[in-house]
Motif scaffolding. Structure first.
Motif, PDB file in Angstrom:
ATOM      1  N   CYS A  32       0.347  -1.360   0.340  1.00 13.51           N
ATOM      2  CA  CYS A  32      -0.117  -0.118  -0.172  1.00 13.51           C
ATOM      3  C   CYS A  32       0.860   0.947   0.368  1.00 13.51           C
ATOM      4  O   CYS A  32       1.700   1.430   0.737  1.00 13.51           O
ATOM      5  CB  CYS A  32      -0.943   0.083   1.287  1.00 13.51           C
ATOM      6  N   ILE A  33       0.348   2.706  -1.033  1.00 16.14           N
ATOM      7  CA  ILE A  33       1.310   3.687  -0.884  1.00 16.14           C
ATOM      8  C   ILE A  33       0.841   4.129  -0.223  1.00 16.14           C
ATOM      9  O   ILE A  33      -0.219   5.230  -0.478  1.00 16.14           O
ATOM     10  CB  ILE A  33       1.489   3.337  -2.335  1.00 16.14           C
ATOM     11  N   ARG A  34       1.284   4.636   0.734  1.00 14.39           N
ATOM     12  CA  ARG A  34       0.835   6.555   1.134  1.00 14.39           C
ATOM     13  C   ARG A  34       1.537   7.312   0.593  1.00 14.39           C
ATOM     14  O   ARG A  34       2.354   7.700   1.239  1.00 14.39           O
ATOM     15  CB  ARG A  34       0.637   6.212   3.181  1.00 14.39           C
ATOM     16  N   ARG A  35       0.376   8.326   0.998  1.00 15.70           N
ATOM     17  CA  ARG A  35       1.082   9.968   0.579  1.00 15.70           C
ATOM     18  C   ARG A  35       0.256  10.954   2.023  1.00 15.70           C
ATOM     19  O   ARG A  35      -0.731  11.176   2.182  1.00 15.70           O
ATOM     20  CB  ARG A  35       0.766  10.322  -0.725  1.00 15.70           C
ATOM     21  N   PHE A  36       0.736  11.351   3.079  1.00 14.78           N
ATOM     22  CA  PHE A  36       0.236  12.181   3.976  1.00 14.78           C
ATOM     23  C   PHE A  36      -0.355  11.478   4.987  1.00 14.78           C
ATOM     24  O   PHE A  36      -1.661  12.090   5.540  1.00 14.78           O
ATOM     25  CB  PHE A  36       0.002  13.635   3.860  1.00 14.78           C
ATOM     26  N   GLY A  37      -0.703  10.390   5.182  1.00  7.10           N
ATOM     27  CA  GLY A  37      -1.164   9.223   5.846  1.00  7.10           C
ATOM     28  C   GLY A  37      -2.579   8.686   4.809  1.00  7.10           C
ATOM     29  O   GLY A  37      -2.929   8.069   5.882  1.00  7.10           O
ATOM     30  N   LYS A  38      -2.263   8.723   3.844  1.00  4.58           N
ATOM     31  CA  LYS A  38      -3.895   8.650   3.155  1.00  4.58           C
ATOM     32  C   LYS A  38      -3.024   7.768   1.602  1.00  4.58           C
ATOM     33  O   LYS A  38      -2.481   7.658   1.312  1.00  4.58           O
ATOM     34  CB  LYS A  38      -3.999   9.080   2.760  1.00  4.58           C
ATOM     35  N   ILE A  39      -3.828   6.650   1.836  1.00  7.04           N
ATOM     36  CA  ILE A  39      -3.965   5.271   0.898  1.00  7.04           C
ATOM     37  C   ILE A  39      -3.900   6.291  -0.337  1.00  7.04           C
ATOM     38  O   ILE A  39      -5.375   6.032  -0.434  1.00  7.04           O
ATOM     39  CB  ILE A  39      -4.516   3.985   1.285  1.00  7.04           C
ATOM     40  N   ILE A  40      -2.636   6.061  -1.093  1.00  4.28           N
ATOM     41  CA  ILE A  40      -3.266   6.152  -2.431  1.00  4.28           C
ATOM     42  C   ILE A  40      -3.426   5.166  -4.058  1.00  4.28           C
ATOM     43  O   ILE A  40      -3.628   5.966  -4.668  1.00  4.28           O
ATOM     44  CB  ILE A  40      -2.240   7.694  -3.413  1.00  4.28           C
ATOM     45  N   ASP A  41      -2.343   4.441  -3.561  1.00  2.00           N
ATOM     46  CA  ASP A  41      -2.252   3.342  -4.082  1.00  2.00           C
ATOM     47  C   ASP A  41      -2.218   1.723  -3.891  1.00  2.00           C
ATOM     48  O   ASP A  41      -1.797   1.605  -2.862  1.00  2.00           O
ATOM     49  CB  ASP A  41      -0.854   3.634  -5.211  1.00  2.00           C
ATOM     50  N   THR A  42      -2.782   1.126  -4.438  1.00  2.37           N
ATOM     51  CA  THR A  42      -2.598  -0.623  -3.574  1.00  2.37           C
ATOM     52  C   THR A  42      -1.630  -1.616  -4.785  1.00  2.37           C
ATOM     53  O   THR A  42      -2.372  -1.252  -6.197  1.00  2.37           O
ATOM     54  CB  THR A  42      -3.349  -1.681  -2.780  1.00  2.37           C
ATOM     55  N   LYS A  43      -0.690  -1.533  -4.202  1.00  7.79           N
ATOM     56  CA  LYS A  43      -0.328  -3.429  -5.736  1.00  7.79           C
ATOM     57  C   LYS A  43       0.043  -4.125  -4.770  1.00  7.79           C
ATOM     58  O   LYS A  43       0.071  -4.498  -3.915  1.00  7.79           O
ATOM     59  CB  LYS A  43       1.345  -2.961  -6.536  1.00  7.79           C
ATOM     60  N   ASP A  44      -0.742  -5.054  -5.731  1.00  7.28           N
ATOM     61  CA  ASP A  44      -0.868  -6.596  -5.528  1.00  7.28           C
ATOM     62  C   ASP A  44      -0.830  -7.348  -6.272  1.00  7.28           C
ATOM     63  O   ASP A  44      -0.644  -9.014  -6.454  1.00  7.28           O
ATOM     64  CB  ASP A  44      -2.271  -7.031  -4.940  1.00  7.28           C
ATOM     65  N   SER A  45       0.249  -7.772  -7.136  1.00  8.45           N
ATOM     66  CA  SER A  45       0.865  -7.853  -8.367  1.00  8.45           C
ATOM     67  C   SER A  45       2.436  -8.056  -8.083  1.00  8.45           C
ATOM     68  O   SER A  45       3.059  -7.203  -8.458  1.00  8.45           O
ATOM     69  CB  SER A  45       0.317  -7.852  -9.937  1.00  8.45           C
ATOM     70  N   ALA A  46       2.632  -8.790  -8.679  1.00 11.33           N
ATOM     71  CA  ALA A  46       4.349  -9.103  -8.560  1.00 11.33           C
ATOM     72  C   ALA A  46       5.820  -8.885  -9.467  1.00 11.33           C
ATOM     73  O   ALA A  46       5.069  -8.310 -10.735  1.00 11.33           O
ATOM     74  CB  ALA A  46       5.403 -10.523  -8.414  1.00 11.33           C
ATOM     75  N   GLY A  47       6.125  -7.204  -8.859  1.00 12.29           N
ATOM     76  CA  GLY A  47       6.990  -6.637 -10.086  1.00 12.29           C
ATOM     77  C   GLY A  47       7.687  -5.892  -9.334  1.00 12.29           C
ATOM     78  O   GLY A  47       7.616  -5.111  -8.256  1.00 12.29           O
ATOM     79  N   LEU A  48       8.434  -5.014 -10.359  1.00 13.43           N
ATOM     80  CA  LEU A  48       8.973  -3.747  -9.956  1.00 13.43           C
ATOM     81  C   LEU A  48       8.357  -2.499 -10.166  1.00 13.43           C
ATOM     82  O   LEU A  48       7.330  -1.891 -11.156  1.00 13.43           O
ATOM     83  CB  LEU A  48      10.350  -3.544 -10.600  1.00 13.43           C
ATOM     84  N   TYR A  49       8.170  -1.910  -9.432  1.00 16.49           N
ATOM     85  CA  TYR A  49       7.094  -0.581  -9.138  1.00 16.49           C
ATOM     86  C   TYR A  49       7.775   1.189  -9.265  1.00 16.49           C
ATOM     87  O   TYR A  49       9.038   1.649  -8.519  1.00 16.49           O
ATOM     88  CB  TYR A  49       5.564  -0.064  -8.191  1.00 16.49           C
ATOM     89  N   PHE A  50       7.618   2.257  -9.001  1.00 15.59           N
ATOM     90  CA  PHE A  50       7.817   3.558  -8.637  1.00 15.59           C
ATOM     91  C   PHE A  50       7.169   4.103  -7.710  1.00 15.59           C
ATOM     92  O   PHE A  50       5.821   4.040  -7.891  1.00 15.59           O
ATOM     93  CB  PHE A  50       8.354   3.857  -9.246  1.00 15.59           C
ATOM     94  N   LYS A  51       7.458   4.811  -6.309  1.00 15.70           N
ATOM     95  CA  LYS A  51       6.414   5.765  -5.793  1.00 15.70           C
ATOM     96  C   LYS A  51       7.221   7.614  -5.926  1.00 15.70           C
ATOM     97  O   LYS A  51       8.803   7.386  -5.929  1.00 15.70           O
ATOM     98  CB  LYS A  51       6.659   5.191  -5.135  1.00 15.70           C
ATOM     99  N   MET A  52       6.292   7.985  -4.997  1.00 18.17           N
ATOM    100  CA  MET A  52       6.855   9.828  -5.420  1.00 18.17           C
ATOM    101  C   MET A  52       8.171   9.497  -4.594  1.00 18.17           C
ATOM    102  O   MET A  52       7.550   9.199  -2.709  1.00 18.17           O
ATOM    103  CB  MET A  52       6.191  11.254  -5.238  1.00 18.17           C
TER     104      MET A  52
END
Length: 289
Positions: A32-52
């Motif tokens: 789960c990707i959180r920005r300022f405490g809020k979830i903005i995205d969720t990844k459930d498939s294996a792989g390479l991802y990017f975030k801020m």
């Protein structure tokens, strides 16, 4: 020289930014990707991802069925007696966003699972007598487990959790009560065994008496039949003798029997005195003539 140092610093900074923006999702997990405490995205498939970088953070959660062994606990039965019950639960995070919002961490989820299972098991066991649990060993355990599973699933449904199964791993008596209960169980079973033995002996005697009665009837009937056959045989024997020694055959038979009697009488040195009308005397008269 200064330019080279600045270029090196920029390169290092760029590398740091790149590495902090990359993350990997493996099989069997949510990120789960959180920005300022809020979830903005969720990844459930294996792989390479990017975030801020420096702004977004990631939270990793299991994306698979989880087996959780609950601590053994004491519960009271309907008749207010202690039982020790040990359960396990199989559960799954079906909605990671809801899970993070309402619970946040696996350790907190386990705490709430403990409470839900304990309360449900306690309430369900409170409807059963201890003796029925011990004697039947919860023969309807499948139904018991289903009741507990459905109720726990209902209580945890608002946390983004799916409950697959709640089962009893071990059901036992408290250590301090085991000896007393076991002795009572032994005594009860000895009484039941004695009753079965008494009933068995009664039935055995009943069958034996009936068999003896039938045997006596059969023997009596057999003896009566035997006597009847003997009587018929003797009658037939007399009839055959009568037919065999009638007329001339009768005189010959009497003659043979008389000779046998004479032979037996004249053995040794004996004086034989016979009346004149004796059958033997008749034959001596015939010899003299």
């Amino acid at each position: 020289m200064i330019k080279k140092i600045l270029a090196g610093c920029v390169l290092v900074f760029a590398l740091i930014i790149l590495l902090s923006s990359m993350f990997i999702v493996t099989e069997g997990e949510y990120v789960c990707i959180r920005r300022f405490g809020k979830i903005i995205d969720t990844k459930d498939s294996a792989g390479l991802y990017f975030k801020m970088p420096f702004v977004d953070s990631k939270l990793t959660l299991p994306n698979k069925k989880i087996l959780y062994n609950l601590p053994a606990s004491n519960v009271l039965t309907k008749d207010k007696k202690d039982m020790v019950i040990d359960n396990y639960i199989i559960w799954y995070i079906s909605d990671p966003v809801e899970f993070v919002k309402s619970i946040g961490y696996i350790s907190e989820a386990e705490r709430r699972i403990d409470a839900a299972v304990y309360n449900t098991v306690k309430n369900t066991m409170g409807t059963l007598e201890q003796n029925s649990i011990i004697n039947e060993k919860l023969s309807g355990r499948g139904e018991f487990d289903k009741i507990v599973t459905d109720e726990v699933a209902r209580q945890l449904s608002g946390y983004g959790i799916t409950v697959y199964d709640v089962k009893i791993k071990k059901l036992d008596l408290p250590i301090e009560n085991e000896e007393t209960v076991y002795q009572r169980m032994i005594s009860e079973r000895e009484k039941i065994a004695e009753q079965y033995r008494a009933e068995g002996e009664y039935e055995a005697n009943k069958i034996k008496n009936e068999v003896d009665k039938q045997v006596n009837i059969i023997i009596s009937e057999a003896k009566a039949s035997a006597q009847e056959l003997i009587g018929e045989g003797e009658a037939e024997y007399i009839k055959i003798l009568s037919e065999a020694y009638s007329g001339e055959k009768k005189e010959f038979y009497e003659y043979i029997k008389t000779l046998e009697a004479m032979k037996a009488s004249l053995k040794g040195e004996k004086t034989l005195i016979l009346p004149l009308d004796s059958p033997i005397t008749k034959y001596f008269k015939d010899i003299d003539n």
